[in-house]
Design a protein around this motif. Structure first.
Motif, mmCIF file in Angstrom:
data_model
loop_
_atom_site.group_PDB
_atom_site.id
_atom_site.type_symbol
_atom_site.label_atom_id
_atom_site.label_comp_id
_atom_site.label_asym_id
_atom_site.label_seq_id
_atom_site.Cartn_x
_atom_site.Cartn_y
_atom_site.Cartn_z
ATOM 1 N N HIS A 116 0.834 -1.192 0.000
ATOM 2 C CA HIS A 116 0.000 0.000 0.000
ATOM 3 C C HIS A 116 0.873 1.248 0.000
ATOM 4 O O HIS A 116 2.023 1.211 0.417
ATOM 5 C CB HIS A 116 -0.939 -0.005 1.219
ATOM 6 C CG HIS A 116 -2.074 0.951 1.089
ATOM 7 N ND1 HIS A 116 -2.191 2.065 1.880
ATOM 8 C CD2 HIS A 116 -3.132 0.983 0.240
ATOM 9 C CE1 HIS A 116 -3.296 2.729 1.524
ATOM 10 N NE2 HIS A 116 -3.874 2.085 0.525
ATOM 11 N N CYS A 117 0.289 2.358 -0.487
ATOM 12 C CA CYS A 117 1.044 3.592 -0.676
ATOM 13 C C CYS A 117 0.841 4.606 0.454
ATOM 14 O O CYS A 117 1.368 5.700 0.411
ATOM 15 C CB CYS A 117 0.616 4.227 -1.985
ATOM 16 S SG CYS A 117 -1.162 4.543 -1.991
ATOM 17 N N ASN A 118 0.021 4.231 1.439
ATOM 18 C CA ASN A 118 -0.331 5.122 2.563
ATOM 19 C C ASN A 118 -1.287 6.255 2.193
ATOM 20 O O ASN A 118 -1.522 7.140 3.000
ATOM 21 C CB ASN A 118 0.907 5.715 3.245
ATOM 22 C CG ASN A 118 1.743 4.622 3.903
ATOM 23 O OD1 ASN A 118 1.201 3.647 4.421
ATOM 24 N ND2 ASN A 118 3.049 4.770 3.836
ATOM 25 N N LYS A 136 5.302 1.175 -7.361
ATOM 26 C CA LYS A 136 4.870 2.560 -7.344
ATOM 27 C C LYS A 136 3.359 2.545 -7.544
ATOM 28 O O LYS A 136 2.860 1.855 -8.427
ATOM 29 C CB LYS A 136 5.536 3.286 -8.519
ATOM 30 C CG LYS A 136 5.862 4.729 -8.255
ATOM 31 C CD LYS A 136 6.590 5.257 -9.467
ATOM 32 C CE LYS A 136 7.106 6.645 -9.261
ATOM 33 N NZ LYS A 136 7.680 7.173 -10.508
ATOM 34 N N CYS A 137 2.622 3.286 -6.704
ATOM 35 C CA CYS A 137 1.172 3.252 -6.797
ATOM 36 C C CYS A 137 0.695 3.793 -8.150
ATOM 37 O O CYS A 137 1.052 4.908 -8.522
ATOM 38 C CB CYS A 137 0.566 4.064 -5.654
ATOM 39 S SG CYS A 137 -1.237 4.125 -5.738
ATOM 40 N N PRO A 138 -0.097 3.016 -8.884
ATOM 41 C CA PRO A 138 -0.576 3.484 -10.191
ATOM 42 C C PRO A 138 -1.549 4.669 -10.089
ATOM 43 O O PRO A 138 -1.770 5.367 -11.069
ATOM 44 C CB PRO A 138 -1.264 2.265 -10.789
ATOM 45 C CG PRO A 138 -1.554 1.369 -9.652
ATOM 46 C CD PRO A 138 -0.555 1.654 -8.585
ATOM 47 N N ASP A 139 -2.083 4.902 -8.913
ATOM 48 C CA ASP A 139 -3.038 6.008 -8.756
ATOM 49 C C ASP A 139 -2.380 7.299 -8.288
ATOM 50 O O ASP A 139 -2.672 8.370 -8.822
ATOM 51 C CB ASP A 139 -4.150 5.613 -7.775
ATOM 52 C CG ASP A 139 -4.952 4.429 -8.292
ATOM 53 O OD1 ASP A 139 -5.165 4.360 -9.524
ATOM 54 O OD2 ASP A 139 -5.344 3.578 -7.476
ATOM 55 N N CYS A 140 -1.508 7.225 -7.276
ATOM 56 C CA CYS A 140 -0.934 8.464 -6.730
ATOM 57 C C CYS A 140 0.578 8.552 -6.907
ATOM 58 O O CYS A 140 1.195 9.533 -6.481
ATOM 59 C CB CYS A 140 -1.321 8.625 -5.270
ATOM 60 S SG CYS A 140 -0.480 7.452 -4.184
ATOM 61 N N SER A 141 1.168 7.509 -7.489
ATOM 62 C CA SER A 141 2.602 7.466 -7.785
ATOM 63 C C SER A 141 3.528 7.392 -6.576
ATOM 64 O O SER A 141 4.747 7.443 -6.729
ATOM 65 C CB SER A 141 3.029 8.661 -8.652
ATOM 66 O OG SER A 141 2.255 8.692 -9.810
HETATM 67 ZN ZN LIG Z 1 -1.712 5.482 -4.040
#
Ligand SMILES: [Zn+2]
Length: 169
Positions: A116-118, A136-141
């Motif tokens: 998870h990206c937090n 790397k989060c595809p939504d928020c990088s």
């Molecule tokens: Zn994210």
């Protein structure tokens, strides 16, 4: 005797369909072999809603229905009766179903790694998904970090144990 609450049959009915089912269930316990119409007048519910509840409870084997000829009007009506001895086995079956789902979930948690990206609004990813996205989060990088699911696993194990104990009684 008028049964008001605490009855398992009434409780199960309430869990299935809310307050209307509770009224129908109580009416059934207070008036064994009641017809749709008798239950409707006892509960003040619409006949359509009474029937919906009755057919549902019947479909789950929680009540029985016997077709009898109405002596006054000549047509057939159903007389309904609570099958209180079926209530416990119904509850046991529900518990087994939940237990099965919890075990599957635990197995999933134990055999997967999560990332998870937090960012609260972003999804938790599996190891495979994280790898595909180079961690790397595809939504928020933001970077994807390993999620510790120990607490969740412990909670699942505790709940599973509790259900297994209840089922073995
Ligand atoms: Zn994210």
């Amino acid at each position: 005797m008028k049964i008001e609450y605490e009855d398992t049959f009434v409780k199960v009915a309430g869990l299935l369909g809310g307050p209307e089912y509770v009224k129908v269930a109580r009416a059934l316990l207070n008036n064994e072999n009641a017809t749709d119409e008798e239950i409707a007048s006892a509960t003040g519910l619409k006949i359509k809603n009474v029937r919906k509840a009755l057919y549902d409870l019947y479909g789950r084997s929680l009540i029985t229905g016997i077709k009898v000829r109405d002596p006054k009007r000549g047509w057939f009506v159903y007389r309904w009766k609570a099958q209180r001895d079926q209530t416990d086995s119904f509850i046991q079956a529900q518990r087994k179903k939940i237990l099965g789902k919890l075990k599957l979930r635990l197995e999933y948690e134990e055999t997967h790694e999560f990332y998870h990206c937090n960012t609260q609004t972003c999804k938790t990813r599996t190891f495979e998904e994280a790898m595909e996205n180079f961690f790397k989060c595809p939504d928020c990088s933001k970077p994807l970090n390993r999620v510790d699911n120990t607490e969740l696993k412990e909670a699942l194990k505790w709940k599973i144990k509790q259900l297994e104990e209840e089922l073995s009684k």
